[in-house]
Motif scaffolding. Structure first.
Motif, PDB file in Angstrom:
ATOM      1  N   UNK A   1      32.027  41.526  21.049  1.00 55.79           N
ATOM      2  CA  UNK A   1      30.758  40.961  21.511  1.00 55.79           C
ATOM      3  C   UNK A   1      30.702  39.444  21.323  1.00 55.79           C
ATOM      4  N   UNK A   2      31.347  38.927  20.287  1.00 56.29           N
ATOM      5  CA  UNK A   2      31.325  37.487  20.046  1.00 56.29           C
ATOM      6  C   UNK A   2      32.475  36.810  20.775  1.00 56.29           C
ATOM      7  N   UNK A   3      32.177  35.653  21.355  1.00 50.16           N
ATOM      8  CA  UNK A   3      33.144  34.904  22.145  1.00 50.16           C
ATOM      9  C   UNK A   3      33.275  33.489  21.595  1.00 50.16           C
ATOM     10  N   UNK A   4      34.402  32.844  21.857  1.00 46.75           N
ATOM     11  CA  UNK A   4      34.504  31.418  21.522  1.00 46.75           C
ATOM     12  C   UNK A   4      33.659  30.586  22.484  1.00 46.75           C
ATOM     13  N   UNK A   5      33.684  29.264  22.296  1.00 45.68           N
ATOM     14  CA  UNK A   5      33.007  28.374  23.239  1.00 45.68           C
ATOM     15  C   UNK A   5      33.575  28.598  24.637  1.00 45.68           C
ATOM     16  N   UNK A   6      32.729  28.428  25.637  1.00 47.85           N
ATOM     17  CA  UNK A   6      33.156  28.681  27.007  1.00 47.85           C
ATOM     18  C   UNK A   6      34.365  27.808  27.360  1.00 47.85           C
ATOM     19  N   UNK A   7      35.318  28.386  28.081  1.00 52.46           N
ATOM     20  CA  UNK A   7      36.523  27.659  28.482  1.00 52.46           C
ATOM     21  C   UNK A   7      36.176  26.664  29.594  1.00 52.46           C
ATOM     22  N   UNK A   8      36.523  25.400  29.389  1.00 50.77           N
ATOM     23  CA  UNK A   8      36.231  24.350  30.361  1.00 50.77           C
ATOM     24  C   UNK A   8      37.531  23.951  31.052  1.00 50.77           C
ATOM     25  N   UNK A 310      16.742  29.278  26.407  1.00 54.36           N
ATOM     26  CA  UNK A 310      17.835  29.964  25.720  1.00 54.36           C
ATOM     27  C   UNK A 310      17.326  31.237  25.052  1.00 54.36           C
ATOM     28  N   UNK A 311      16.138  31.151  24.453  1.00 58.01           N
ATOM     29  CA  UNK A 311      15.541  32.343  23.848  1.00 58.01           C
ATOM     30  C   UNK A 311      15.244  33.408  24.893  1.00 58.01           C
ATOM     31  N   UNK A 312      14.832  32.983  26.092  1.00 59.04           N
ATOM     32  CA  UNK A 312      14.596  33.931  27.177  1.00 59.04           C
ATOM     33  C   UNK A 312      15.875  34.692  27.512  1.00 59.04           C
ATOM     34  N   UNK A 313      16.996  33.979  27.609  1.00 61.16           N
ATOM     35  CA  UNK A 313      18.252  34.663  27.959  1.00 61.16           C
ATOM     36  C   UNK A 313      18.701  35.618  26.864  1.00 61.16           C
ATOM     37  N   UNK A 314      18.247  35.390  25.629  1.00 58.76           N
ATOM     38  CA  UNK A 314      18.633  36.238  24.498  1.00 58.76           C
ATOM     39  C   UNK A 314      17.673  37.394  24.273  1.00 58.76           C
ATOM     40  N   UNK A 315      16.519  37.352  24.940  1.00 58.44           N
ATOM     41  CA  UNK A 315      15.497  38.376  24.732  1.00 58.44           C
ATOM     42  C   UNK A 315      16.050  39.758  25.060  1.00 58.44           C
ATOM     43  N   UNK A 316      15.733  40.739  24.267  1.00 61.62           N
ATOM     44  CA  UNK A 316      16.278  42.086  24.462  1.00 61.62           C
ATOM     45  C   UNK A 316      15.847  42.705  25.784  1.00 61.62           C
ATOM     46  N   UNK A 317      14.758  42.207  26.368  1.00 63.61           N
ATOM     47  CA  UNK A 317      14.317  42.717  27.667  1.00 63.61           C
ATOM     48  C   UNK A 317      15.072  42.080  28.819  1.00 63.61           C
ATOM     49  N   UNK A 318      15.840  41.019  28.544  1.00 67.70           N
ATOM     50  CA  UNK A 318      16.548  40.262  29.588  1.00 67.70           C
ATOM     51  C   UNK A 318      18.056  40.341  29.408  1.00 67.70           C
ATOM     52  N   UNK A 319      18.528  40.148  28.184  1.00 67.20           N
ATOM     53  CA  UNK A 319      19.958  40.141  27.891  1.00 67.20           C
ATOM     54  C   UNK A 319      20.488  41.572  27.950  1.00 67.20           C
ATOM     55  N   UNK A 320      21.308  41.844  28.954  1.00 70.14           N
ATOM     56  CA  UNK A 320      21.746  43.217  29.197  1.00 70.14           C
ATOM     57  C   UNK A 320      23.035  43.536  28.430  1.00 70.14           C
ATOM     58  N   UNK A 321      23.025  44.705  27.769  1.00 74.29           N
ATOM     59  CA  UNK A 321      24.170  45.206  27.022  1.00 74.29           C
ATOM     60  C   UNK A 321      24.736  46.403  27.774  1.00 74.29           C
ATOM     61  N   UNK A 342      21.347  17.322  31.863  1.00 73.97           N
ATOM     62  CA  UNK A 342      21.768  18.149  30.743  1.00 73.97           C
ATOM     63  C   UNK A 342      22.169  19.537  31.236  1.00 73.97           C
ATOM     64  N   UNK A 343      23.247  20.061  30.667  1.00 75.48           N
ATOM     65  CA  UNK A 343      23.811  21.343  31.090  1.00 75.48           C
ATOM     66  C   UNK A 343      24.297  22.079  29.846  1.00 75.48           C
ATOM     67  N   UNK A 344      23.778  23.274  29.651  1.00 70.38           N
ATOM     68  CA  UNK A 344      24.189  24.116  28.540  1.00 70.38           C
ATOM     69  C   UNK A 344      24.729  25.441  29.091  1.00 70.38           C
ATOM     70  N   UNK A 345      25.797  25.952  28.500  1.00 62.48           N
ATOM     71  CA  UNK A 345      26.374  27.213  28.953  1.00 62.48           C
ATOM     72  C   UNK A 345      26.856  28.019  27.765  1.00 62.48           C
ATOM     73  N   UNK A 350      24.345  36.197  25.477  1.00 64.75           N
ATOM     74  CA  UNK A 350      23.604  35.100  24.859  1.00 64.75           C
ATOM     75  C   UNK A 350      23.016  35.471  23.497  1.00 64.75           C
ATOM     76  N   UNK A 351      22.705  36.747  23.313  1.00 64.61           N
ATOM     77  CA  UNK A 351      22.119  37.195  22.052  1.00 64.61           C
ATOM     78  C   UNK A 351      23.099  37.131  20.898  1.00 64.61           C
ATOM     79  N   UNK A 352      24.404  37.014  21.186  1.00 64.58           N
ATOM     80  CA  UNK A 352      25.415  37.034  20.130  1.00 64.58           C
ATOM     81  C   UNK A 352      26.324  35.807  20.148  1.00 64.58           C
ATOM     82  N   UNK A 353      26.026  34.844  21.018  1.00 64.27           N
ATOM     83  CA  UNK A 353      26.883  33.673  21.151  1.00 64.27           C
ATOM     84  C   UNK A 353      26.047  32.407  21.297  1.00 64.27           C
TER      85      UNK A 353
END
Length: 362
Positions: A1-8, A310-321, A342-345, A350-353
């Motif tokens: 479930x945990x990933x490193x920083x996104x590959x650029x 960012x919290x929205x993307x991590x919300x259990x109602x949004x972040x799909x498992x 500004x750009x964040x990825x 999202x809930x675990x990274x």
């Protein structure tokens, strides 16, 4: 479930140079991912019945002229990427635009659309400037079958004859979400179309929109494209202009972003797009509407920040498992602020990274 920083992945120069670097650098991944995607279609999971792999690729090959007409530059990048990765150009259409390609498959072969493979992917939102402290946002999760998460990358591109851009995507695909250096942002949600056609898959349309200088021009690029299947496109720019487009091959209703935030998931909201939407299983329709409601509630505030999104993307109602039978997962997420560039990825759930702030190529 945990990933490193996104590959650029930094790509510069001509379309051919960028395509070669992409394909050569990720050839093994692209070949593996391509085999998975072509196999899904051939097994009948997406077309309602088995197909020979040769028939799958013949259909994909028939779509190549539409891609070349749409953008000779992006077509050259795709074909060079495919050659460097040792796959065919037809295979590049499948791996690069799978969810549109299967809309085309169903339309051409007349197959059914099994409920267990409906793509219920992505929760996205545009926050107008006045609710973002003077600088608005476009943010979304990128959801797909969990097997796609391994292939997530971020392209940091500097083409010779188009704006530089940050592009969230998967190996073998031209682009899925992004912001260019002029502040034009493009996001998406998957829609399931009944009117698929051998046209251009959505990933090339995203990249074409990211070559534009304004949200108006990006909107027009989407409206003018010969689309293969259904996707909802969100565009937003540094001037605070934004649109939501439920883009089906035969219907493209446009909603202008005004005073209120705009959220979208995987069911159509406009009647004209709904008229050509494929039937959706009841539980997936409920899930899409639940995610939309959760997003709208999270955005109902006087000021919205990147931390809120960012919290929205991590919300259990949004972040799909991933769970049976659909195995859909939030494979990553993006938050973009066009006025400030500004750009964040984040790669993976999202809930675990953790989100990473990414700069444009110097």
């Amino acid at each position: 479930m945990q990933r490193p920083a996104i590959r650029i992945v930094d790509l510069e120069g001509t379309p051919e140079a960028m395509g070669f670097a992409h394909g050569h650098g990720f050839g093994e991944e692209i070949r593996r991912y391509t085999a998975e995607r072509v196999g899904l279609v051939a097994e009948g999971l997406w077309s309602g019945g088995p197909m020979k792999q040769s028939d799958v690729l013949d259909l994909a090959e028939s779509m190549l002229p539409a891609h070349e007409r749409h953008s000779p530059r992006l077509y050259a990048e795709m074909v060079t990427m495919a050659d460097a990765a040792k796959i065919s150009a037809a295979e590049a259409v499948v791996v690069g635009g799978f969810t549109d390609f299967v809309d085309t498959v169903r339309a051409v072969v007349g197959g059914s659309h099994p409920g267990t493979v409906v793509a219920d992917d992505c929760t996205a939102a545009i926050v107008p400037d006045h609710l973002g402290g003077g600088s608005g946002y476009l943010a979304q999760t990128w959801d797909m079958h969990a097997s796609a998460t391994d292939y997530v990358i971020l392209l940091r591109i500097k083409p010779d004859d188009a704006p530089g851009a940050l592009v969230f995507t998967t190996t073998g695909a031209l682009g899925q979400i992004g912001m260019n250096e002029l502040g034009v942002c493009v996001g998406i949600n998957n829609l399931t179309a009944n009117d698929g056609t051998p046209g251009v898959v959505w990933t090339q349309v995203v990249r074409d929109a990211l070559e534009q200088s304004s949200a108006d021009a990006a909107r027009d690029a989407i409206l003018d494209a010969d689309l293969a299947g259904g996707h909802n496109f969100l565009v937003f720019d540094a001037e605070g202009v934004g649109y939501n487009i439920e883009a089906m091959p035969s219907a493209r209703p446009v909603r202008v972003v005004a005073a209120d935030p705009v959220a979208h998931t995987n069911h159509t909201l406009a009647d004209s797009a709904g008229a050509v939407e494929a039937p959706r299983p009841r539980d997936l329709d409920k899930n899409s509407k639940s995610r939309l409601n959760a997003a709208q509630q999270k955005l109902d505030r006087e000021v919205v920040t990147e931390q809120d999104l960012m919290a929205l993307t991590r919300d259990s109602a949004v972040c799909q498992v991933a769970v049976d039978p659909y195995h859909v997962e939030s494979s990553g997420a993006v938050v973009m602020r066009p006025k400030t560039k500004d750009f964040w990825a984040v790669w993976g759930l999202p809930s675990m990274n953790e989100f990473q702030h990414v700069e444009f190529l110097a």
